[in-house]
Design a protein around this motif. Structure first.
Motif, PDB file in Angstrom:
ATOM      1  N   ARG A  62      33.386  29.948  35.021  1.00  0.00           N
ATOM      2  CA  ARG A  62      34.263  29.574  34.030  1.00  0.00           C
ATOM      3  C   ARG A  62      35.335  30.655  34.049  1.00  0.00           C
ATOM      4  O   ARG A  62      36.639  30.518  33.933  1.00  0.00           O
ATOM      5  CB  ARG A  62      34.013  29.610  32.670  1.00  0.00           C
ATOM      6  CG  ARG A  62      34.985  29.343  31.662  1.00  0.00           C
ATOM      7  CD  ARG A  62      34.195  29.167  30.159  1.00  0.00           C
ATOM      8  NE  ARG A  62      33.552  30.290  29.838  1.00  0.00           N
ATOM      9  CZ  ARG A  62      34.021  31.371  29.379  1.00  0.00           C
ATOM     10  NH1 ARG A  62      35.474  31.584  29.231  1.00  0.00           N
ATOM     11  NH2 ARG A  62      33.280  32.643  29.042  1.00  0.00           N
ATOM     12  N   LEU A  63      34.867  31.978  34.117  1.00  0.00           N
ATOM     13  CA  LEU A  63      35.865  33.200  34.120  1.00  0.00           C
ATOM     14  C   LEU A  63      36.602  33.352  35.209  1.00  0.00           C
ATOM     15  O   LEU A  63      37.909  33.581  35.193  1.00  0.00           O
ATOM     16  CB  LEU A  63      34.824  34.348  33.879  1.00  0.00           C
ATOM     17  CG  LEU A  63      34.127  34.642  32.423  1.00  0.00           C
ATOM     18  CD1 LEU A  63      33.079  35.687  32.652  1.00  0.00           C
ATOM     19  CD2 LEU A  63      35.152  34.814  31.498  1.00  0.00           C
TER      20      LEU A  63
ATOM     21  N   ALA B  21      37.519  30.592  37.048  1.00  0.00           N
ATOM     22  CA  ALA B  21      38.743  29.743  36.967  1.00  0.00           C
ATOM     23  C   ALA B  21      39.708  30.117  36.177  1.00  0.00           C
ATOM     24  O   ALA B  21      41.102  29.765  36.362  1.00  0.00           O
ATOM     25  CB  ALA B  21      37.913  28.321  36.410  1.00  0.00           C
ATOM     26  N   GLU B  22      39.404  30.735  35.136  1.00  0.00           N
ATOM     27  CA  GLU B  22      40.529  31.313  33.918  1.00  0.00           C
ATOM     28  C   GLU B  22      41.169  32.468  34.714  1.00  0.00           C
ATOM     29  O   GLU B  22      42.423  32.657  34.314  1.00  0.00           O
ATOM     30  CB  GLU B  22      39.760  31.517  32.672  1.00  0.00           C
ATOM     31  CG  GLU B  22      39.534  30.413  31.875  1.00  0.00           C
ATOM     32  CD  GLU B  22      38.786  30.742  30.628  1.00  0.00           C
ATOM     33  OE1 GLU B  22      39.612  31.334  29.864  1.00  0.00           O
ATOM     34  OE2 GLU B  22      37.851  30.240  30.108  1.00  0.00           O
ATOM     35  N   ALA B  23      40.483  33.461  35.197  1.00  0.00           N
ATOM     36  CA  ALA B  23      40.902  34.677  35.419  1.00  0.00           C
ATOM     37  C   ALA B  23      42.037  34.553  36.758  1.00  0.00           C
ATOM     38  O   ALA B  23      42.992  35.550  36.878  1.00  0.00           O
ATOM     39  CB  ALA B  23      39.880  35.681  35.829  1.00  0.00           C
TER      40      ALA B  23
ATOM     41  N   ASP C 232      44.273  33.106  39.968  1.00  0.00           N
ATOM     42  CA  ASP C 232      45.158  31.918  40.026  1.00  0.00           C
ATOM     43  C   ASP C 232      44.797  31.294  41.218  1.00  0.00           C
ATOM     44  O   ASP C 232      44.796  31.901  42.309  1.00  0.00           O
ATOM     45  CB  ASP C 232      46.626  32.626  40.218  1.00  0.00           C
ATOM     46  CG  ASP C 232      47.842  31.820  40.190  1.00  0.00           C
ATOM     47  OD1 ASP C 232      47.527  30.572  40.786  1.00  0.00           O
ATOM     48  OD2 ASP C 232      48.861  32.088  39.940  1.00  0.00           O
TER      49      ASP C 232
ATOM     50  N   VAL D  81      34.398  37.387  28.599  1.00  0.00           N
ATOM     51  CA  VAL D  81      35.702  37.257  29.094  1.00  0.00           C
ATOM     52  C   VAL D  81      35.975  37.889  30.402  1.00  0.00           C
ATOM     53  O   VAL D  81      37.101  37.954  30.710  1.00  0.00           O
ATOM     54  CB  VAL D  81      36.247  37.939  27.764  1.00  0.00           C
ATOM     55  CG1 VAL D  81      36.434  37.414  26.478  1.00  0.00           C
ATOM     56  CG2 VAL D  81      36.026  39.434  27.563  1.00  0.00           C
TER      57      VAL D  81
ATOM     58  N   ILE E  11      39.752  37.277  31.763  1.00  0.00           N
ATOM     59  CA  ILE E  11      40.616  36.253  31.602  1.00  0.00           C
ATOM     60  C   ILE E  11      41.931  36.632  30.771  1.00  0.00           C
ATOM     61  O   ILE E  11      41.985  37.509  30.173  1.00  0.00           O
ATOM     62  CB  ILE E  11      39.813  35.147  30.621  1.00  0.00           C
ATOM     63  CG1 ILE E  11      39.480  35.733  29.222  1.00  0.00           C
ATOM     64  CG2 ILE E  11      38.509  34.513  31.198  1.00  0.00           C
ATOM     65  CD1 ILE E  11      38.760  34.780  28.413  1.00  0.00           C
TER      66      ILE E  11
ATOM     67  N   ASN F 288      43.777  35.882  28.209  1.00  0.00           N
ATOM     68  CA  ASN F 288      43.807  36.209  26.823  1.00  0.00           C
ATOM     69  C   ASN F 288      43.010  37.453  26.326  1.00  0.00           C
ATOM     70  O   ASN F 288      43.076  37.891  25.132  1.00  0.00           O
ATOM     71  CB  ASN F 288      43.395  35.112  25.852  1.00  0.00           C
ATOM     72  CG  ASN F 288      42.314  34.728  26.008  1.00  0.00           C
ATOM     73  OD1 ASN F 288      41.329  35.405  26.324  1.00  0.00           O
ATOM     74  ND2 ASN F 288      41.962  33.521  25.157  1.00  0.00           N
TER      75      ASN F 288
END
Length: 156
Positions: free
Chosen positions: A21-22, A24-26, A28, A61, A81, A83
Motif C-alpha cells: 500500500r505504501l 502504491a501511494e508513495a 509515481d 505512512v 506517502i 500526505n
C-alpha cells in the motif's frame, strides 16, 4: 515539522500488505520505482536485510528497506506517502537506518536515487554526498533520460 509522534518499528513479512500500500501511494507509477511483492519477499529472506515501518498517529505512512553486507549498507527503498511528507517521517526513518547501521558495525550507507527526485534534498540534509553517477539510467514518462545518482554517508 509535525508535532505528531512518529513511531518506528521493525517490520517483517507480516507487513507486506502495508508495504504494498505504501509503495502504491508513495511512488509515481510513471517511474517504475516501486518493487513487486515478490521482490520484497525475496529480499526480506536475505541475511542482513531489515525493514523499518514508520507510523504517524497509529497509521503506517512510510518504510525503509536496507541491506547490510560486512561494513557497508544500501538503502534499497525509502517510501513516505504524500500526505505524510515534510512532517519528519523520512528524516526519522533515515536517522533510524543510520543508527541501526552503526549498531551493526556498518561504517557507510549508500543509496541510489533518480536525478531530480525531490528526496535528494532530504538525503543531502541527512549527511549524504554524491559519490557517483550513472548517466541515462532512468527513463521518464516522456522518454527523457535521467541519471542515477549514487550517494553515501558515514554512519559513525
Amino acid at each position: 515539522m509535525s508535532t505528531a509522534a512518529i513511531d518506528l518499528r521493525e517490520g517483517d513479512v507480516r507487513d507486506l500488505d502495508r508495504v504494498d500500500r505504501l509503495m502504491a501511494e508513495a511512488f509515481d507509477p510513471r517511474w517504475g520505482e516501486a518493487w513487486t511483492r515478490n521482490q520484497v519477499i525475496g529480499i526480506l529472506s536475505v541475511p542482513g536485510v531489515w525493514l523499518t515501518i514508520a507510523e504517524l498517529n497509529g497509521r503506517a505512512v512510510g518504510f525503509a528497506l536496507v541491506r547490510g553486507v560486512l561494513d557497508e549498507a544500501e538503502l534499497l527503498l525509502l517510501a513516505v506517502i504524500p500526505n505524510a511528507r515534510r512532517k519528519g517521517v523520512g528524516a526519522a526513518l533515515l536517522r533510524s537506518v543510520v543508527t541501526d547501521c552503526a549498531m551493526r558495525g556498518i561504517a557507510s550507507l549508500h543509496l541510489e536515487v533518480r536525478d531530480g527526485n525531490e528526496a535528494i534534498k532530504l538525503y543531502r540534509n541527512s549527511g549524504f554526498s554524491k559519490v557517483g553517477e550513472r548517466r541515462d539510467y532512468y527513463r521518464g514518462p516522456n522518454g527523457q533520460s535521467y541519471a542515477a545518482l549514487t550517494l553515501r554517508r558515514p554512519t559513525r
